[in-house]
Design a protein around this motif. Structure first.
Motif, mmCIF file in Angstrom:
data_model
loop_
_atom_site.group_PDB
_atom_site.id
_atom_site.type_symbol
_atom_site.label_atom_id
_atom_site.label_comp_id
_atom_site.label_asym_id
_atom_site.label_seq_id
_atom_site.Cartn_x
_atom_site.Cartn_y
_atom_site.Cartn_z
ATOM 1 N N CYS A 270 0.854 -1.196 0.000
ATOM 2 C CA CYS A 270 0.000 0.000 0.000
ATOM 3 C C CYS A 270 0.886 1.240 0.000
ATOM 4 O O CYS A 270 1.906 1.272 0.672
ATOM 5 N N HIS A 271 0.462 2.251 -0.739
ATOM 6 C CA HIS A 271 1.295 3.448 -0.897
ATOM 7 C C HIS A 271 0.593 4.694 -0.375
ATOM 8 O O HIS A 271 1.051 5.806 -0.580
ATOM 9 N N ILE A 272 -0.544 4.495 0.328
ATOM 10 C CA ILE A 272 -1.390 5.670 0.561
ATOM 11 C C ILE A 272 -0.837 6.627 1.610
ATOM 12 O O ILE A 272 -1.023 7.825 1.515
ATOM 13 N N ARG A 273 -0.167 6.091 2.627
ATOM 14 C CA ARG A 273 0.315 6.969 3.691
ATOM 15 C C ARG A 273 1.663 6.488 4.200
ATOM 16 O O ARG A 273 2.061 5.367 3.938
ATOM 17 N N GLU A 274 2.283 7.372 4.985
ATOM 18 C CA GLU A 274 3.466 7.017 5.763
ATOM 19 C C GLU A 274 4.608 6.520 4.900
ATOM 20 O O GLU A 274 4.626 6.652 3.708
ATOM 21 N N LYS A 275 5.535 5.870 5.572
ATOM 22 C CA LYS A 275 6.722 5.447 4.855
ATOM 23 C C LYS A 275 6.511 4.032 4.330
ATOM 24 O O LYS A 275 7.266 3.109 4.632
ATOM 25 N N ALA A 276 5.460 3.902 3.509
ATOM 26 C CA ALA A 276 5.099 2.561 3.026
ATOM 27 C C ALA A 276 6.261 1.918 2.282
ATOM 28 O O ALA A 276 6.539 0.727 2.428
ATOM 29 N N THR A 277 6.959 2.722 1.498
ATOM 30 C CA THR A 277 8.054 2.180 0.693
ATOM 31 C C THR A 277 9.150 1.629 1.599
ATOM 32 O O THR A 277 9.667 0.538 1.366
ATOM 33 N N GLU A 278 9.469 2.387 2.651
ATOM 34 C CA GLU A 278 10.521 1.934 3.565
ATOM 35 C C GLU A 278 10.125 0.604 4.201
ATOM 36 O O GLU A 278 10.944 -0.273 4.404
ATOM 37 N N LYS A 279 8.841 0.482 4.492
ATOM 38 C CA LYS A 279 8.344 -0.749 5.106
ATOM 39 C C LYS A 279 8.563 -1.939 4.158
ATOM 40 O O LYS A 279 8.933 -3.028 4.589
ATOM 41 N N VAL A 280 8.371 -1.687 2.869
ATOM 42 C CA VAL A 280 8.574 -2.767 1.896
ATOM 43 C C VAL A 280 10.033 -3.219 1.933
ATOM 44 O O VAL A 280 10.321 -4.417 1.984
ATOM 45 N N TYR A 281 10.964 -2.249 1.936
ATOM 46 C CA TYR A 281 12.389 -2.631 1.956
ATOM 47 C C TYR A 281 12.742 -3.364 3.248
ATOM 48 O O TYR A 281 13.518 -4.313 3.232
ATOM 49 N N CYS B 289 -9.349 6.051 -10.016
ATOM 50 C CA CYS B 289 -9.974 7.277 -9.548
ATOM 51 C C CYS B 289 -9.569 8.443 -10.433
ATOM 52 O O CYS B 289 -8.404 8.585 -10.775
ATOM 53 N N ASP B 290 -10.577 9.262 -10.802
ATOM 54 C CA ASP B 290 -10.309 10.460 -11.611
ATOM 55 C C ASP B 290 -10.455 11.730 -10.791
ATOM 56 O O ASP B 290 -10.512 12.823 -11.348
ATOM 57 N N LYS B 291 -10.563 11.612 -9.487
ATOM 58 C CA LYS B 291 -10.914 12.787 -8.686
ATOM 59 C C LYS B 291 -9.710 13.675 -8.381
ATOM 60 O O LYS B 291 -9.855 14.858 -8.152
ATOM 61 N N PHE B 292 -8.556 13.105 -8.316
ATOM 62 C CA PHE B 292 -7.329 13.863 -8.064
ATOM 63 C C PHE B 292 -7.428 14.773 -6.842
ATOM 64 O O PHE B 292 -7.163 15.963 -6.923
ATOM 65 N N CYS B 293 -7.821 14.236 -5.711
ATOM 66 C CA CYS B 293 -7.688 14.973 -4.457
ATOM 67 C C CYS B 293 -6.192 15.270 -4.324
ATOM 68 O O CYS B 293 -5.359 14.390 -4.619
ATOM 69 N N THR B 294 -5.856 16.455 -3.881
ATOM 70 C CA THR B 294 -4.463 16.895 -4.019
ATOM 71 C C THR B 294 -3.486 16.154 -3.109
ATOM 72 O O THR B 294 -2.276 16.228 -3.306
ATOM 73 N N TYR B 295 -4.004 15.441 -2.094
ATOM 74 C CA TYR B 295 -3.117 14.703 -1.180
ATOM 75 C C TYR B 295 -2.915 13.251 -1.615
ATOM 76 O O TYR B 295 -2.104 12.547 -1.051
ATOM 77 N N CYS B 296 -3.671 12.797 -2.609
ATOM 78 C CA CYS B 296 -3.842 11.344 -2.776
ATOM 79 C C CYS B 296 -3.077 10.769 -3.970
ATOM 80 O O CYS B 296 -3.044 11.341 -5.049
ATOM 81 N N VAL B 297 -2.535 9.593 -3.750
ATOM 82 C CA VAL B 297 -1.678 8.947 -4.731
ATOM 83 C C VAL B 297 -2.464 7.957 -5.612
ATOM 84 O O VAL B 297 -1.975 7.513 -6.647
ATOM 85 N N VAL B 298 -3.706 7.679 -5.213
ATOM 86 C CA VAL B 298 -4.483 6.636 -5.900
ATOM 87 C C VAL B 298 -4.652 6.867 -7.410
ATOM 88 O O VAL B 298 -4.465 5.948 -8.208
ATOM 89 N N PRO B 299 -4.985 8.092 -7.852
ATOM 90 C CA PRO B 299 -5.133 8.268 -9.308
ATOM 91 C C PRO B 299 -3.867 7.918 -10.082
ATOM 92 O O PRO B 299 -3.936 7.558 -11.255
ATOM 93 N N TYR B 300 -2.714 8.004 -9.412
ATOM 94 C CA TYR B 300 -1.448 7.678 -10.088
ATOM 95 C C TYR B 300 -1.143 6.184 -10.019
ATOM 96 O O TYR B 300 -0.562 5.629 -10.937
ATOM 97 N N THR B 301 -1.485 5.552 -8.895
ATOM 98 C CA THR B 301 -1.126 4.130 -8.767
ATOM 99 C C THR B 301 -2.192 3.195 -9.325
ATOM 100 O O THR B 301 -1.877 2.119 -9.818
ATOM 101 N N ARG B 302 -3.443 3.586 -9.216
ATOM 102 C CA ARG B 302 -4.520 2.689 -9.670
ATOM 103 C C ARG B 302 -5.087 3.117 -11.017
ATOM 104 O O ARG B 302 -5.933 2.423 -11.585
ATOM 105 N N GLY B 303 -4.680 4.291 -11.496
ATOM 106 C CA GLY B 303 -5.087 4.716 -12.835
ATOM 107 C C GLY B 303 -6.494 5.302 -12.884
ATOM 108 O O GLY B 303 -7.105 5.577 -11.842
ATOM 109 N N ALA B 304 -6.996 5.483 -14.100
ATOM 110 C CA ALA B 304 -8.291 6.127 -14.313
ATOM 111 C C ALA B 304 -9.430 5.209 -13.882
ATOM 112 O O ALA B 304 -9.262 3.997 -13.776
#
Ligand code: 5AD
Ligand code: SF4
Length: 447
Positions: free
Chosen positions: A53-64, A161-176
């Motif tokens: 999951c990439h939505i919050r926090e240091k998700a990437t670091e957790k993966v490593y 998601c096409d909403k592009f809330c300015t804080y959210c990564v979902v439109p980039y990771t899950r696409g349109a």
């Protein structure tokens, strides 16, 4: 990467939202169709899928750090597992993961995991591969048939998601936003019910943006799909999550008053009670328009339990603006809610905004918000005492002889009677705690 034996056992670790849980189950089925079996509890698996999951926090670091832990324990046991990274971190950071973590053999995004089997064949030959395409070909159609399921099943009906809330990564990771076809969903729901599901939760990042066409070519919204699924005789309950205020239709509101199997529960995130913050978040609703929507749901279904998501400490949020969030919470009286500290996500507009709120301020605001939300959840539970309702039994409780099910309002209800998973029981709610209730069994309704 060296050639290796085909894995015999697997483990899928899913993080984050219910859509990831669904994707994780589908990947498990795909691996099982290849003859790979779940690793027994407590035993190391030959293949580990980290469904991230990439939505919050240091998700990437957790993966490593998870990868590091797997490599270390594998080295100690004399056999390193094959590692696949799936989910939204895979989508956002695929190339980087391949560079930084040589132990990872496969990186697969949420729209491409139906190809995991081919990637695995290549990994066995020693070839590492990344697939973060968002292909047009039907992922769902390419997946194996559903296996035996629990009484409560998820069904992804919409993604992206096409909403592009300015804080959210979902439109980039899950696409349109895309909707799965109506006939495919009706078919999959019927199979889930045949396999034992009694409750289906329709999933989507913006589930109420779902639209489709029936056999006659008529356009349908989510309410149309719900009405059709309600016709499945052995399906007892329908839920859906997560909704966006802008995609709420009159038909969906009406369905809450008319479709008995549609549970009296609505998860409708508001994020903030301040119109200035909502605008900066690109939410395209105001505090007032949100409250008006809820009034309409309550008019259709007076006992509806309301749930929401909140972010505290969005860039520039003042104390007065935060207090407006407390005010909207007090005005609604949520039965349940999820609240988060704002977390800057790389590449999103909000991450580049000025006046980021200090961590201590966020901590303090989150605590105050959660005190209000906790108070209201407890009040909702207390107000349920004395009610009689159906409970769908989902699992054993922690204490021996204890069973746990969900009320129509999605509250956890405990029983001390001997029951079975999948039972629907008629019960009286006799005692309320802050986050669960005690039930008294009246009679068994149906298995
Ligand atoms: N920081 C904090 N919370 C976030 N959410 C989404 N993106 C962020 C972020 N960058 C929350 C929202 C959303 C829920 C799924 O996660 O409240 O509704
Ligand atoms: Fe993210 Fe907003 Fe889309 Fe929800 S509606 S997934 S918060 S961009």
């Amino acid at each position: 990467m060296k050639t290796t034996d085909s894995p015999r056992t697997y483990r899928v670790k899913s993080f984050g939202c219910q859509m990831n849980v669904y994707d994780g189950e589908r990947m498990a089925e795909l691996l099982e169709a290849k003859g790979i079996t779940p690793a027994p509890e407590g035993e190391a698996a030959d293949l580990v899928v980290l469904n991230t999951c990439h939505i919050r926090e240091k998700a990437t670091e957790k993966v490593y750090s998870d990868i590091g832990r797997l490599v270390k324990s594998g080295a100690e046991a004399g056999k390193e597992p094959m590692i696949a990274v799936a989910g939204c971190v895979a989508q956002a950071e695929g190339e980087e993961i391949m560079k930084r973590a040589p132990a990872v053999g496969m990186v697969v995004g949420p729209q491409a995991y139906h190809r995991l089997g081919d990637m695995l064949d290549r990994a066995v030959k020693g070839e590492r591969s990344t697939d973060t395409d968002m292909p047009e070909d039907a992922k769902f159609a390419a997946l194996p048939k559903r296996r035996k399921v629990s009484p409560t099943a998820f069904l992804t009906v919409q993604e992206g998601c096409d909403k592009f809330c300015t804080y959210c990564v979902v439109p980039y990771t899950r696409g349109a936003e895309i909707s799965r076809p109506y006939s495919e969903l009706v078919d999959e729901a019927a199979k889930l019910v045949d396999a034992g599901a009694r409750e289906i939760t329709l999933l989507g990042q913006n589930v109420n943006a779902w639209s489709g066409e029936d056999a006659k070519g008529h356009t349908l919204g989510l309410d149309g799909l719900i009405r059709e699924l309600a016709k499945l005789p052995d399906l007892k309950r329908i839920r859906y999550t997560t909704s966006h205020p802008n995609d709420v239709t009159e038909g969906l509101i009406a369905a809450h008053g008319e479709v008995e199997k549609l549970m009296p529960y609505l998860h409708l995130p508001v994020q903030s009670g301040s119109d200035r913050v909502l605008k900066a978040m690109n939410r395209s609703h105001t505090a007032e328009s949100y409250l008006k929507l809820l009034e309409r749901f309550r008019a259709a279904r007076p006992d509806i339990a309301l749930s929401g998501d909140f972010i505290v400490g969005f860039p520039g949020e003042t104390e007065a603006e935060f207090e407006e969030t407390l005010n909207i919470v007090d005005a609604v009286g949520y039965a349940q809610a999820f609240s988060f500290k704002y977390s800057p996500r790389p590449g999103t507009p909000a991450a580049g905004m000025e006046n980021h709120v200090a961590k201590e301020v966020m901590d303090e605001r989150l605590q105050r918000l959660q005190a209000h939300l906790g108070r209201d959840q407890y009040a909702f539970n207390k107000a349920s005492v004395g009610k009689t309702c159906d409970i769908l039994i989902e699992r054993r409780g922690r204490r021996p002889g204890q069973w746990l099910g969900k009320s129509p309002w999605l509250q956890s209800v405990f029983f001390d009677s001997e029951l079975q998973i999948g039972d629907t029981v008629r019960a009286e709610l006799v005692h309320a705690g802050p986050s669960s209730l005690q039930g008294r069994l009246l009679e068994q309704v149906a298995a």
